[in-house]
Design a protein around this motif. Structure first.
Motif, PDB file in Angstrom:
ATOM      1  N   ILE A 433      21.176 -33.746 -50.226  1.00 13.42           N
ATOM      2  CA  ILE A 433      22.318 -32.853 -50.493  1.00 13.42           C
ATOM      3  C   ILE A 433      22.670 -32.890 -51.980  1.00 13.42           C
ATOM      4  CG2 ILE A 433      24.769 -32.474 -50.016  1.00 13.42           C
ATOM      5  CD1 ILE A 433      24.258 -33.578 -47.182  1.00 13.42           C
ATOM      6  N   ALA A 434      22.657 -34.096 -52.580  1.00 14.61           N
ATOM      7  CA  ALA A 434      22.996 -34.241 -54.002  1.00 14.61           C
ATOM      8  C   ALA A 434      22.002 -33.467 -54.866  1.00 14.61           C
ATOM      9  CB  ALA A 434      23.012 -35.724 -54.386  1.00 14.61           C
ATOM     10  N   LEU A 437      22.720 -29.845 -54.575  1.00 17.80           N
ATOM     11  CA  LEU A 437      23.889 -29.482 -55.390  1.00 17.80           C
ATOM     12  C   LEU A 437      23.512 -29.394 -56.868  1.00 17.80           C
ATOM     13  CD1 LEU A 437      26.702 -31.634 -53.718  1.00 17.80           C
ATOM     14  CD2 LEU A 437      26.558 -29.129 -53.787  1.00 17.80           C
ATOM     15  N   PHE A 438      22.667 -30.334 -57.332  1.00 12.91           N
ATOM     16  CA  PHE A 438      22.256 -30.335 -58.736  1.00 12.91           C
ATOM     17  C   PHE A 438      21.478 -29.050 -59.058  1.00 12.91           C
ATOM     18  CE2 PHE A 438      19.157 -31.524 -62.067  1.00 12.91           C
ATOM     19  CZ  PHE A 438      20.055 -31.808 -63.081  1.00 12.91           C
ATOM     20  N   PHE A 440      21.751 -26.257 -57.454  1.00 12.36           N
ATOM     21  CA  PHE A 440      22.751 -25.180 -57.399  1.00 12.36           C
ATOM     22  C   PHE A 440      23.537 -25.105 -58.714  1.00 12.36           C
ATOM     23  CE2 PHE A 440      27.237 -24.155 -56.519  1.00 12.36           C
ATOM     24  CZ  PHE A 440      27.089 -22.832 -56.108  1.00 12.36           C
ATOM     25  N   PHE A 441      23.981 -26.265 -59.221  1.00  3.19           N
ATOM     26  CA  PHE A 441      24.737 -26.286 -60.485  1.00  3.19           C
ATOM     27  C   PHE A 441      23.883 -25.755 -61.629  1.00  3.19           C
ATOM     28  CE2 PHE A 441      27.218 -30.128 -58.710  1.00  3.19           C
ATOM     29  CZ  PHE A 441      28.103 -29.280 -58.062  1.00  3.19           C
ATOM     30  N   LYS A 444      23.608 -22.006 -61.450  1.00  2.00           N
ATOM     31  CA  LYS A 444      24.890 -21.376 -61.743  1.00  2.00           C
ATOM     32  C   LYS A 444      25.355 -21.618 -63.195  1.00  2.00           C
ATOM     33  CE  LYS A 444      29.609 -21.885 -60.039  1.00  2.00           C
ATOM     34  NZ  LYS A 444      30.046 -22.589 -61.220  1.00  2.00           N
ATOM     35  N   ARG A 582      24.967 -31.954 -65.446  1.00  2.00           N
ATOM     36  CA  ARG A 582      24.725 -33.327 -65.884  1.00  2.00           C
ATOM     37  C   ARG A 582      23.749 -34.032 -64.962  1.00  2.00           C
ATOM     38  NH1 ARG A 582      28.100 -35.827 -69.064  1.00  2.00           N
ATOM     39  NH2 ARG A 582      26.269 -37.147 -69.244  1.00  2.00           N
ATOM     40  N   HIS A 585      24.964 -37.459 -63.910  1.00  4.42           N
ATOM     41  CA  HIS A 585      25.854 -37.541 -62.750  1.00  4.42           C
ATOM     42  C   HIS A 585      25.045 -37.646 -61.459  1.00  4.42           C
ATOM     43  CE1 HIS A 585      29.562 -35.634 -64.907  1.00  4.42           C
ATOM     44  NE2 HIS A 585      29.112 -36.740 -65.493  1.00  4.42           N
ATOM     45  N   LEU A 586      23.955 -36.855 -61.386  1.00  5.63           N
ATOM     46  CA  LEU A 586      23.084 -36.925 -60.206  1.00  5.63           C
ATOM     47  C   LEU A 586      22.514 -38.335 -60.076  1.00  5.63           C
ATOM     48  CD1 LEU A 586      21.478 -35.600 -57.868  1.00  5.63           C
ATOM     49  CD2 LEU A 586      19.673 -35.134 -59.547  1.00  5.63           C
TER      50      LEU A 586
ATOM     51  N   LEU B  14      29.612 -37.627 -52.296  1.00  4.71           N
ATOM     52  CA  LEU B  14      29.068 -36.272 -52.458  1.00  4.71           C
ATOM     53  C   LEU B  14      30.175 -35.268 -52.753  1.00  4.71           C
ATOM     54  CD1 LEU B  14      26.252 -35.742 -49.817  1.00  4.71           C
ATOM     55  CD2 LEU B  14      26.069 -36.016 -52.281  1.00  4.71           C
ATOM     56  N   TYR B  17      31.029 -35.652 -56.289  1.00  8.61           N
ATOM     57  CA  TYR B  17      29.976 -35.091 -57.144  1.00  8.61           C
ATOM     58  C   TYR B  17      30.070 -33.564 -57.179  1.00  8.61           C
ATOM     59  CZ  TYR B  17      25.301 -33.768 -58.712  1.00  8.61           C
ATOM     60  OH  TYR B  17      24.255 -33.206 -59.383  1.00  8.61           O
ATOM     61  N   ALA B  18      30.317 -32.986 -56.012  1.00 10.35           N
ATOM     62  CA  ALA B  18      30.441 -31.525 -55.951  1.00 10.35           C
ATOM     63  C   ALA B  18      31.637 -31.056 -56.778  1.00 10.35           C
ATOM     64  CB  ALA B  18      30.582 -31.079 -54.494  1.00 10.35           C
ATOM     65  N   GLY B  21      30.889 -31.397 -60.477  1.00 10.88           N
ATOM     66  CA  GLY B  21      29.979 -30.358 -60.938  1.00 10.88           C
ATOM     67  C   GLY B  21      30.677 -29.023 -61.111  1.00 10.88           C
ATOM     68  N   LEU B  22      31.599 -28.715 -60.191  1.00 12.51           N
ATOM     69  CA  LEU B  22      32.291 -27.427 -60.258  1.00 12.51           C
ATOM     70  C   LEU B  22      33.380 -27.424 -61.333  1.00 12.51           C
ATOM     71  CD1 LEU B  22      32.586 -26.701 -56.426  1.00 12.51           C
ATOM     72  CD2 LEU B  22      31.122 -25.503 -58.081  1.00 12.51           C
ATOM     73  N   GLU B  26      33.972 -35.142 -66.474  1.00 12.48           N
ATOM     74  CA  GLU B  26      33.088 -36.105 -67.134  1.00 12.48           C
ATOM     75  C   GLU B  26      33.609 -37.511 -66.935  1.00 12.48           C
ATOM     76  OE1 GLU B  26      30.226 -35.701 -68.669  1.00 12.48           O
ATOM     77  OE2 GLU B  26      30.212 -33.528 -68.403  1.00 12.48           O
ATOM     78  N   LEU B  27      32.697 -38.465 -66.965  1.00  4.40           N
ATOM     79  CA  LEU B  27      33.119 -39.870 -66.909  1.00  4.40           C
ATOM     80  C   LEU B  27      33.974 -40.171 -68.135  1.00  4.40           C
ATOM     81  CD1 LEU B  27      29.731 -41.427 -65.860  1.00  4.40           C
ATOM     82  CD2 LEU B  27      31.841 -41.592 -64.551  1.00  4.40           C
TER      83      LEU B  27
END
Lengths: 627, 56
Positions: A433-434, A437-438, A440-441, A444, A582, A585-586, B14, B17-18, B21-22, B26-27
């Motif tokens: 899933i991660a 999402l990566f 997808f990001f 986009k 990023r 982040h993944l 997750l 993370y989502a 990302g949206l 940032e850390l």
């Protein structure tokens, strides 16, 4: 009587047949369900003895006119047929054959010698294919084939092979013998199922009276034995008188229950011990009778860990240094020791003796264990499987809970194995899933360059007459406004031709409308040289920082460089991009997801460390803290 | 129990993370965030070198 030509020849007085536990009788017929076995009729019975026990071998006549033998021992049954003795290579003579020896008989396959003994014919009835003179001694070697078959090398009374028999083990139910007596009827017919202990007078109930030759009174511990003359073995005599029980069994002797779908009766218990580096280690072995197949199995208890053990075909075991393979499973050598009998309780089908010892080697593949026992004339293999104590408590209906296991058992499975599998499935799903999402990001993402420019540093820093504050002011710039089109992160990157020098740029990203300011620093530094003939370098000419959650809007960028006068690079480049996915982040998500499995892997390594600390390769005992 | 706990942890991770990302999260770094005084938002205010160095 023996038939020689047309004449009958007297061979001597045949002794009376000793009552045995055999389920067969002369004249019985069988329609085997086992593949490859033709219907047969029992036409003769040969009774043999090694001095330690008496057993029957039944001469059977198949419907195709050939003959064979039906043998039984310890609840296991074999049907064998005579075959021409191997010639290429020929079997070793009797003095050269040894238990555990592996023999290759060409087309017959490979065999392991499991038993090498002398025996004598004690009695017989019916038709036999040879003259079995009562009291005549003969030699034989039993074999176990690599394909699961069994064999016998019959040496007769001289060192050379006289006959060769090969067959297969067959379950009693598969034999299809008609009119077979059930186990419960047979035991009553052979011997009394109850007796009073001659030592203490206590009433004892025997579960397996037809086969029992030793009884250790469960009240006083005295050891009782059947008289040597088995034909009159209606009662037991005191062999060793004890005043109290030598140990307290954890399972009720005489009790019955079901374990792993099979009905069992608990016949007896043996306290065994070994001595390693002067330390005595004890464990208990419980003799079970599988009441359906009549096979004997064991429950072994050591420090509260339980293992259900069954006989294994020696021929199917292959060994290498520190390794044994049985039916496709690889077992690692765990320990070898000499085990001795310390005490016994209950009933036994063999003449168990206190102090008798055997060389034992254990191999483990948790939850399974493979054990080899070597005697002077015999080698046996058995395979066991770990049994949680709760399974025993429910299977035998125990009122009180069994003791909690101590430490890690030699074949105890790691208790978190199922959890670990669940963790890995979860990690695989969530990691998928991660990554999705990566991707997808990334699809986009804008990655739009909102600002990019080269800033000159050369002029001000080369003029020594200019004051430091004036240089700082001269180099500081505030850019023209630019648009950040979407809310999100901003990537700021510096790139400068630093060469054994550095430049640091203090930056402020300022939204004109709201006055919201984001301050950050960017540094370019690169040093290199040769030291002791070795090239070295450190630092980086370009670096990137990220500013999070920057709203869309109109921004300016203030840049204030700091540098070492006279050594600064001639310029630096600044680039700002908005909406940059990023990868870090993944990676952070994947690493965090792996924390669970990593913790479990550490737990497993510690568990295995404690298991092997108790082996021949441990060099000491492990800690007792539980997982 | 352990497995259920890990599933909850993974689901929260997750979700975070989502969201990151949206939202472009940032850390935490050494980047500082603040608001420039309204009076200084003129072209001459924050563009002046002294505006930034006056407090030093």
């Amino acid at each position: 009587m023996s038939r020689k030509g047309a004449n009958l020849e007297a061979l001597g007085v045949v002794a009376e047949l000793v009552p045995t536990s055999s389920p067969f009788r002369l004249g019985m017929t069988a329609k085997p369900k086992a593949a490859g076995l033709k219907p047969f009729r029992i036409v003769g019975r040969l009774q043999l003895s090694t001095g330690e026990g008496t057993w029957d071998e039944w001469h059977v006549s198949f419907e195709d006119g050939r003959y064979g033998w039906l043998a039984e021992a310890q609840g296991t049954f074999w049907v064998t047929r005579p075959l021409p003795a191997p010639t290429n290579p020929p079997p070793p003579d009797f003095p050269q054959i040894a238990p555990g020896q592996r023999l290759s008989f060409g087309g017959y396959g490979e065999f392991t010698v499991t038993d090498r003994r002398q025996a004598l014919y004690t009695s017989a009835e019916g038709d036999l294919p040879f003259a079995a003179t009562p009291g005549a001694v003969f030699m034989y070697a039993d074999l176990s084939g690599a394909d699961g078959s069994v064999g016998t090398l019959d040496y007769g009374d001289d060192p050379g092979v006289d006959a060769f028999f090969v067959g297969r083990p067959v379950a009693l139910a598969e034999l299809g013998v008609e009119g077979l007596e059930g186990w419960s009827e047979r035991k009553v017919a052979a011997r009394a199922s109850s007796l009073n202990c001659p030592a203490c007078g206590a009433g004892l109930q025997l579960k397996d009276p037809a086969n029992t030759v030793r009884v250790a009174c469960t009240y006083c511990g005295s050891v009782l034995a059947t008289p040597q003359d088995g034909a009159t073995a209606a009662k037991f005599e005191v062999l060793a008188r004890l005043q109290k029980l030598p140990f307290k069994p954890l399972l009720p002797l005489g009790g019955e229950g079901t374990l792993r779908g099979r009905p069992y009766a608990i016949l007896g218990a043996v306290l065994k011990a070994c001595t390693v580096d002067g330390v005595h280690y004890y464990w208990r072995e419980y003799l079970l009778k599988e009441t359906k197949s009549e096979a004997y199995h064991w429950l072994v208890e050591s420090n509260g860990h339980w293992t259900l053990v069954e006989p294994a075909a020696a021929g199917e075991v292959s060994t290498a240094p520190r390794l044994a393979v049985y039916r496709g499973t690889r077992y690692k050598h765990f320990q070898s020791t000499t085990a001795r009998v310390e005490a016994v309780l209950g009933e036994f089908y063999w003449e168990v003796k206190k102090g008798e010892s055997t060389d034992v080697s254990d191999y483990v593949a948790p939850p399974r264990i493979l054990s080899e026992e070597r005697y002077a004339n015999e080698v046996t293999w058995s395979e066991g499987s770990y049994v949680p104590k709760e399974e025993l408590e429910s299977g035998f209906g125990l009122g009180a809970p069994l003791p909690t296991p101590e430490g890690v058992g030699s074949n105890q499975p790691w208790p978190h194995a199922e959890t670990a599998r669940g963790f890995l499935r979860t990690v695989a799903l969530f990691a998928g899933i991660a990554v999705f999402l990566f991707v997808f990001f990334n699809i986009k993402a804008d990655r739009k360059v909102v600002y990019q420019k080269r800033h000159d540093l050369s002029v001000s820093t080369t003029d020594p007459t200019i004051a430091p504050d004036a240089i700082a002011e001269a180099l500081t710039v505030v850019t023209e406004p630019f648009e950040v089109p979407r809310s999100g992160n901003v990537e700021a990157r510096i790139d400068a031709p630093t060469d054994n020098s550095w430049v640091y740029v203090g930056a402020v990203l300022l939204e004109e409308a709201t006055g919201q300011a984001y301050g950050f620093g960017l540094q370019s530094d690169y040093y290199h040289g040769v030291d002791g003939g070795e090239r070295w370098s450190e630092g980086s000419r370009s670096r990137t920082v990220y500013v999070g959650r920057v709203p869309a809007g109109r921004y300016v960028l203030r840049l204030e460089p700091e540098l070492e006068r006279g050594k600064a690079p001639p310029y630096y480049d600044i680039r700002l991009r908005s909406g940059v996915p990023r990868f870090a982040h993944l990676m952070a998500v994947l690493v965090l997801l792996l924390l669970g499995p990593i913790a479990l892997a550490i737990s497993k390594a510690r568990f295995e460390g404690r298991r092997w600390a108790e082996s021949d390769y441990g060099g000491g005992s492990g800690s007792d803290d539980d997982e | 129990m352990l497995r259920r706990g890990f599933q909850v942890f993974g689901a929260l991770l997750l979700t975070a993370y989502a969201w990151a990302g949206l939202a472009g999260w940032e850390l935490p770094t050494n980047a500082k965030k603040g608001v420039v005084a309204a009076g200084a938002r003129s072209a001459t205010g924050f563009r002046a070198y002294s505006f930034w160095t006056g407090g030093k």
